[in-house]
Design a protein around this motif. Structure first.
Motif, PDB file in Angstrom:
ATOM      1  N   GLY A 191       0.822  -1.209   0.000  1.00 45.95           N
ATOM      2  CA  GLY A 191       0.000   0.000   0.000  1.00 45.95           C
ATOM      3  C   GLY A 191       0.850   1.250   0.000  1.00 45.95           C
ATOM      4  O   GLY A 191       2.036   1.223  -0.366  1.00 45.95           O
ATOM      5  N   PRO A 192       0.288   2.369   0.438  1.00 48.53           N
ATOM      6  CA  PRO A 192       1.019   3.636   0.442  1.00 48.53           C
ATOM      7  C   PRO A 192       2.293   3.546   1.279  1.00 48.53           C
ATOM      8  O   PRO A 192       2.326   2.893   2.324  1.00 48.53           O
ATOM      9  N   VAL A 193       3.343   4.188   0.807  1.00 48.13           N
ATOM     10  CA  VAL A 193       4.603   4.280   1.545  1.00 48.13           C
ATOM     11  C   VAL A 193       4.715   5.716   2.037  1.00 48.13           C
ATOM     12  O   VAL A 193       5.151   6.606   1.302  1.00 48.13           O
ATOM     13  N   ASP A 219       5.546   6.921   8.289  1.00 47.74           N
ATOM     14  CA  ASP A 219       5.674   5.515   8.652  1.00 47.74           C
ATOM     15  C   ASP A 219       7.116   5.035   8.491  1.00 47.74           C
ATOM     16  O   ASP A 219       7.633   4.295   9.341  1.00 47.74           O
ATOM     17  N   VAL A 220       7.763   5.434   7.408  1.00 43.98           N
ATOM     18  CA  VAL A 220       9.143   5.013   7.172  1.00 43.98           C
ATOM     19  C   VAL A 220      10.080   5.620   8.216  1.00 43.98           C
ATOM     20  O   VAL A 220      10.959   4.947   8.759  1.00 43.98           O
ATOM     21  N   ALA A 221       9.890   6.899   8.524  1.00 44.35           N
ATOM     22  CA  ALA A 221      10.719   7.554   9.539  1.00 44.35           C
ATOM     23  C   ALA A 221      10.556   6.866  10.890  1.00 44.35           C
ATOM     24  O   ALA A 221      11.537   6.635  11.610  1.00 44.35           O
ATOM     25  N   ARG A 222       9.317   6.511  11.227  1.00 42.31           N
ATOM     26  CA  ARG A 222       9.064   5.827  12.499  1.00 42.31           C
ATOM     27  C   ARG A 222       9.730   4.456  12.516  1.00 42.31           C
ATOM     28  O   ARG A 222      10.300   4.050  13.528  1.00 42.31           O
ATOM     29  N   ARG A 223       9.680   3.760  11.379  1.00 46.92           N
ATOM     30  CA  ARG A 223      10.293   2.425  11.292  1.00 46.92           C
ATOM     31  C   ARG A 223      11.793   2.485  11.565  1.00 46.92           C
ATOM     32  O   ARG A 223      12.369   1.586  12.201  1.00 46.92           O
ATOM     33  N   VAL A 258      10.312   6.583  -4.427  1.00 44.44           N
ATOM     34  CA  VAL A 258       9.217   5.615  -4.286  1.00 44.44           C
ATOM     35  C   VAL A 258       8.495   5.436  -5.617  1.00 44.44           C
ATOM     36  O   VAL A 258       8.209   4.307  -6.045  1.00 44.44           O
ATOM     37  N   LEU A 259       8.216   6.543  -6.288  1.00 45.92           N
ATOM     38  CA  LEU A 259       7.508   6.458  -7.569  1.00 45.92           C
ATOM     39  C   LEU A 259       8.342   5.706  -8.603  1.00 45.92           C
ATOM     40  O   LEU A 259       7.819   4.868  -9.358  1.00 45.92           O
ATOM     41  N   ALA A 260       9.640   5.977  -8.646  1.00 48.32           N
ATOM     42  CA  ALA A 260      10.511   5.288  -9.603  1.00 48.32           C
ATOM     43  C   ALA A 260      10.560   3.792  -9.319  1.00 48.32           C
ATOM     44  O   ALA A 260      10.587   2.973 -10.251  1.00 48.32           O
TER      45      ALA A 260
END
Length: 321
Positions: free
Chosen positions: A231-233, A237-241, A264-266
């Protein structure tokens, strides 16, 4: 959940087979043998115990035993069901490691790194204790030194970054599982970053900020690539991970040729291109849904912007090739 195996309650004549199965279950297929061609007789002299605990995608184990050789030969490599390498901290005793013509002498306060995709031999000359971390090869690719295919590599654990790495391994081995539940992902990240720094050939020196940022950037890219289908990235969420701020996340990608969003898009476009290269019969709408595009039109625009061709044209070209 931890698991423990011990030879204490095993009948002497059954100990060799039990120990071989224990090592294979806890680590990787291994063939324990007496040192220098000796014999264990009725097995009474063979002693040992192992405790393992999963730590995210890693597995950490404490092990103690007597003099022996643990062989991971060609037959054991073929029996391996996953590609891993091991980071072994010698706490007591001495181990001589051999792999692909390389040798390392591991005494107390030293760390050895062995790649289970290739044969190796570990010779323990006396009673010994060790802490071992099993790392999937996929995660090894996220640290800077993995491209050198480490084999029988020694890291000093009494100075520099190696000392910090040994401290983390010791703390993880001693901690109760409930003690680290809230920081599990951070501890895995810390271990891998310290491992990369300690084994990077810097002579034990602390890594620079640029080196740490480069390793973190690569780990984030790998994480994003693995989660595209989910789903969406989202930056939050990534920073928290990875236990960093959103600002720090964007700074890491500003230093490269693409922003985080464009990266992310690429990656989504690259994933669609791989499916088309493989001859996927999916419609553009199905590919868009699979790889996180809003719809087929969104996929069409992004694909053309990144490749210079529409996805339909790209597919026809590949089919005609």
């Amino acid at each position: 959940m931890s698991a423990t195996w011990s030879l204490n309650d095993v009948r002497p004549r059954e100990r060799h087979a039990f120990w071989r199965e224990t090592l294979t279950t806890a680590f990787t297929p291994l063939r324990p043998e007496p040192v220098d061609g000796g014999r264990w007789g009725d097995g009474a002299s063979l002693r040992g115990d192992v405790t393992t605990r999963p730590l995210g995608q890693l597995n950490i184990a404490t092990i103690r035993s007597c003099a022996q050789q643990n062989v991971h030969g060609a037959a054991e490599v073929r029996r391996s069901d996953e590609e891993v390498f091991f980071v072994n901290l010698i706490v007591r005793g001495r181990c001589f490691g051999e792999q692909q013509g390389r040798e390392c002498d591991l005494g107390p306060a030293s760390i050895g790194i062995f790649d289970a995709r290739r044969p190796f031999r570990l010779t323990y000359t006396d009673d010994w204790d060790a802490i071992s971390v099993r790392v999937p090869t996929r995660d090894a690719a996220m640290v800077a030194w993995a491209t050198s295919a480490p084999t029988s590599r020694r890291v000093a654990a009494d100075r520099g970054t190696g000392r910090l790495l040994a401290g983390v391994m010791t703390g993880l081995a001693r901690a109760d599982g409930s003690d680290i539940d809230g920081t599990r992902e951070a501890l895995v990240d810390a271990f891998l970053l310290l491992l990369g720094a300690a084994a990077s050939g810097t002579g034990g020196a602390m890594p620079s900020h640029a080196e740490v940022d480069a390793q973190l950037h690569d780990r984030i890219r790998a994480h994003v690539r693995d989660t595209l289908r989910e789903g969406p990235v989202e930056p939050n969420d990534v920073a928290r991970r990875f236990h960093i701020s959103v600002r720090k996340l964007h700074q890491l990608f500003e230093q490269s040729d693409r922003s985080f969003g464009r990266t992310v898009l690429a990656m989504r476009v690259d994933a669609v291109a791989r499916d088309l290269d493989a001859g996927s019969p999916a419609t553009l709408s199905e590919l868009a849904a699979t790889w996180g595009f809003a719809d087929a039109s969104h996929l069409h625009r992004a694909f053309r912007a990144h490749t210079g061709r529409a996805p339909g044209e790209y597919r026809r070209t590949r089919l005609a090739a």
